[in-house]
Scaffold this active site. Structure first.
Site, PDB file in Angstrom:
ATOM      1  N   ASP A  82     119.201 -52.326 -13.380  1.00  0.00           N
ATOM      2  CA  ASP A  82     118.363 -52.319 -12.294  1.00  0.00           C
ATOM      3  C   ASP A  82     118.945 -51.177 -11.303  1.00  0.00           C
ATOM      4  OD1 ASP A  82     120.493 -53.604 -10.823  1.00  0.00           O
ATOM      5  OD2 ASP A  82     119.041 -55.542 -10.646  1.00  0.00           O
ATOM      6  N   ALA A  83     118.231 -50.999 -10.191  1.00  0.00           N
ATOM      7  CA  ALA A  83     118.710 -49.991  -8.922  1.00  0.00           C
ATOM      8  C   ALA A  83     120.178 -50.423  -8.558  1.00  0.00           C
ATOM      9  CB  ALA A  83     117.752 -50.207  -7.783  1.00  0.00           C
TER      10      ALA A  83
END
Length: 132
Positions: free
Chosen positions: A14-15
């Protein structure tokens, strides 16, 4: 038991650089598939014989985050086998052998054309149990 090593790619995260939760399921799938391959069973050959395995139930406990560029180990073993289904216990560990995720995956053996349960072929069952 079968052991598969997987590297965490940027696309798996994810980020924040942590493996997205659904990707653990992909790692589990790879572990089961590679174990079958090690035993001489390719999924496409099974499908050509009108046979496949489908996930019927899945339980995952997430313990620690896995991060970008780590090398993880996916351990796969059979917990239970019935006439037409198997329960796999799967564990993902980091390089320090810490458990990242633990899963119990129930797969059913089905006839591909009808998607109805069918007995696991005797030779496959024997080979899987022999690999324990």
């Amino acid at each position: 038991m079968s052991v598969l090593r997987v590297r965490v790619y940027y696309e798996d995260t994810d980020a924040g650089g942590v493996v997205y939760h659904a990707n653990h399921i992909k790692y589990f799938e790879r572990g089961r598939t590679e174990w079958l391959r090690e035993l001489g069973y390719e999924q496409d050959r099974l499908m050509a014989q009108d046979l496949c395995f489908v996930v019927r139930a899945l339980q995952i406990d997430y313990k620690l985050p896995a991060r970008f560029n780590q090398v993880l180990t996916v351990e796969t073993r059979i917990e239970n086998m019935k006439r037409a289904s198997m329960v796999f216990e799967q564990t993902i560990k980091n390089a320090d052998q810490q458990v990242i995720a633990h899963g119990m995956v129930t797969v059913a053996c089905v006839t591909l054309s009808s998607m109805k349960a069918t007995a696991i072929p005797d030779q496959l069952k024997e080979d899987l149990l022999g690999a324990l």
